[in-house]
Design an enzyme around this catalytic site. Structure first.
Site, PDB file in Angstrom:
ATOM      1  N   HIS A 106     -14.086  23.026 -12.603  1.00 52.34           N
ATOM      2  CA  HIS A 106     -12.824  23.677 -12.257  1.00 52.34           C
ATOM      3  C   HIS A 106     -12.114  24.252 -13.490  1.00 52.34           C
ATOM      4  O   HIS A 106     -10.937  24.628 -13.409  1.00 52.34           O
ATOM      5  CB  HIS A 106     -11.892  22.690 -11.549  1.00 52.34           C
ATOM      6  CG  HIS A 106     -10.857  23.344 -10.689  1.00 52.34           C
ATOM      7  ND1 HIS A 106     -11.155  23.949  -9.491  1.00 52.34           N
ATOM      8  CD2 HIS A 106      -9.532  23.506 -10.850  1.00 52.34           C
ATOM      9  CE1 HIS A 106     -10.057  24.443  -8.954  1.00 52.34           C
ATOM     10  NE2 HIS A 106      -9.047  24.189  -9.766  1.00 52.34           N
ATOM     11  N   ASP A 140      -2.510  18.386  -7.552  1.00 57.71           N
ATOM     12  CA  ASP A 140      -2.363  19.057  -6.260  1.00 57.71           C
ATOM     13  C   ASP A 140      -3.715  19.292  -5.592  1.00 57.71           C
ATOM     14  O   ASP A 140      -3.823  19.231  -4.370  1.00 57.71           O
ATOM     15  CB  ASP A 140      -1.658  20.403  -6.448  1.00 57.71           C
ATOM     16  CG  ASP A 140      -0.177  20.239  -6.758  1.00 57.71           C
ATOM     17  OD1 ASP A 140       0.417  19.255  -6.291  1.00 57.71           O
ATOM     18  OD2 ASP A 140       0.375  21.091  -7.468  1.00 57.71           O
ATOM     19  N   GLU A 251       8.226  19.901  -5.811  1.00 60.73           N
ATOM     20  CA  GLU A 251       7.665  21.092  -6.441  1.00 60.73           C
ATOM     21  C   GLU A 251       8.436  22.309  -5.958  1.00 60.73           C
ATOM     22  O   GLU A 251       9.308  22.212  -5.095  1.00 60.73           O
ATOM     23  CB  GLU A 251       6.166  21.262  -6.128  1.00 60.73           C
ATOM     24  CG  GLU A 251       5.263  20.351  -6.928  1.00 60.73           C
ATOM     25  CD  GLU A 251       3.799  20.777  -6.915  1.00 60.73           C
ATOM     26  OE1 GLU A 251       3.508  21.881  -6.413  1.00 60.73           O
ATOM     27  OE2 GLU A 251       2.963  20.004  -7.398  1.00 60.73           O
TER      28      GLU A 251
END
Length: 500
Positions: A106, A140, A251
């Protein structure tokens, strides 16, 4: 002046010499690669090396860099990793082999790649199941490896309460750049422990981590509200991350020039007042969305509803834009993965992702917002922009992670996707130029911004990034990876090069 025939002969000799030289270099390289492969094949491992089908390890989520490795190690034990690194270490500085740990790939800028080196497929190690328990701190997007997130920091909307993932680690098992397997904690090998946390993979490969867990909640009350005024939005966010906050997750994100916003939410959220919500028009506006979550058990639902309503009554959002949803805890944690599945089905996932992640001091966030949102950026069609504050007191200042000096700072994440345009416009180039404008604005305005998931190409830039921590970072590199074999894709050090 030479006769024409002599000039032609001279050019022919030079051309032949260049061709011969290039052939010699290519032959030497091929010989080096062959010797390296033969050498790696002598290792006795529980897992195995892959030398042919290695293209998957030359790509990552950023989808911008493709650096082909010489081999991919599929370890079945920590011993496989240690043996491989120790073997390359014993080959000495003349070997050009480097080593990169790759989890789910990632990374954004080729950080998990090793050109003509060895990529270690960390997914081959067995997972540990946590029944009924959950990490106190998570990211997240959950489809990552723990070692990868701990090598950076691991931030999300609950970091205001528990700190990032690197602040919730009790113990690490690390394989250093010498192939040594070292257990570390605050009390045991503490210098390595703190260095590896947020250390960008420079001092060792994390093979095991003991992290803080807690009982997993059952349900989540998930809330979204909108603001037109950034100052009110930021003020409410900072109030919500105070010590007496009633929410578990805070958030926010920025919405610029989007249409049909509330209609897009209705598939997952319900407006508290459907009539008022239907009258709200988002067209062309610059909006700020506050996203909140409260965890609860089913027998506490009534008390939680009252608590949430009381907390919401103290906020300054647009009343007609209160949207709510109740989902299971697992559904909430996996919310980004659901978006991934949808994008994959449309062929829109495996595209370049030129993300830019910044940590902005609280005292400069209004200046940042005024200069960037709606000025440098004219829409958010390329992807979401996250923005939320965190408390520095929840961070361990002894780790390698670099953060602003102020007690409260904001994560601002520009999560762009460079999807091909039907008009033929180079969207990737546009986003990269936009990112550069943002960085230039931050530098010109002296905002004291630090990059998260940082990417630089020169030692001078890295030195400036680490500031007063650079010497400590260099010392740890020389101590735990003296040949600079590990994580070459970060482009901080070069193998066998001077670190000064």
């Amino acid at each position: 002046m030479y006769p024409c025939c002599l000039r032609k002969r001279s050019l022919l000799i030079i051309s032949c010499f260049v061709i011969l030289l290039l052939s010699c270099i290519a032959f030497t390289s091929d010989c080096c690669f062959s010797r390296s492969i033969s050498s790696l094949k002598t290792l006795y491992l529980d897992g195995h090396f892959e030398f042919e089908d290695v293209h998957h390890a030359s790509r990552d989520f950023g989808n911008r860099y493709q650096l082909l490795p010489l081999a991919v190690l599929h370890p079945k034990s920590v011993s496989d990793i240690a043996s491989t690194i120790r073997h390359i270490w014993m080959m000495g500085p003349h070997s050009k082999l480097t080593v990169a740990a790759r989890g789910h790939g990632h990374s954004l800028q080729g950080q998990a790649q090793a050109y003509h080196g060895v990529v270690i497929n960390m997914e081959s190690l067995k997972d540990q199941n946590m029944y009924g328990l959950t990490p106190k701190s998570w990211t997240d997007y959950l489809h990552l490896t723990v070692g990868g997130t701990l090598s950076n920091a691991g931030i999300s909307g609950q970091a205001f309460r528990h700190g990032p993932q690197i602040s919730n680690v009790h113990q690490l098992e690390v394989v250093t750049g010498k192939g040594e397997v070292v257990n570390s904690s605050e009390k045991q090998n503490s210098d390595l422990f703190r260095g590896v946390l947020g250390g960008l993979g420079q001092f060792g490969i994390i093979t095991r981590a003991r992290i803080a867990l807690e009982p997993a909640p059952i349900m989540v009350k998930w809330i979204r509200v909108l603001y037109l005024d950034f100052n009110a939005f930021a003020r409410d966010q900072e109030c919500l991350i105070s010590a007496d906050s009633k929410f578990d997750y805070v958030e926010g994100f920025v919405i610029i020039n989007r249409t049909g916003l509330l209609n897009n939410w209705r598939s997952s959220f319900t407006p508290q007042d459907p009539l008022q919500a239907s009258l709200f028009k988002s067209d062309g506006k610059r909006l700020y969305c506050l996203e909140l979550a409260k965890y609860f058990k089913l027998d506490k639902k009534d008390a939680i509803n009252q608590e949430v309503n009381e907390s919401l009554s103290e906020l300054s959002y647009i009343s007609s834009t209160l949207f709510l949803s109740e989902v299971t805890y697992e559904e909430f944690l996996d919310r980004v993965h659901m978006s991934e599945i949808e994008l994959r089905s449309k062929g829109l996932w495996e595209v370049p992702h030129p993300w830019l992640n910044l940590l902005v001091p609280r005292s400069k966030i209004n200046t940042f917002a005024e200069g960037v949102f709606g000025n440098i950026l004219t829409d958010t069609s390329n992807g979401p922009i996250l923005i939320y504050p965190v408390n520095k007191t929840k961070w361990d200042n002894g780790t390698s992670a670099v953060i602003p000096e102020e007690e409260i700072f904001y994560l601002v994440a520009f999560l762009s996707s460079a999807i091909a345009s039907s008009s033929g416009k180079d969207n990737l180039e546009h986003i990269l130029k936009q990112n550069q404008k943002i960085l230039e604005f931050c530098a010109a305005a002296c905002l004291g911004v630090k990059q998260y998931l940082a990417h630089y190409t020169t030692k001078e830039e890295w030195r400036a990034h680490f500031g007063t921590r650079w010497e400590t970072f260099v010392r740890r590199k020389f101590t735990y990876d003296p040949l600079a074999m590990l994580a070459p894709g970060q482009r901080i050090f070069q193998k066998s090069a001077s670190y000064s």
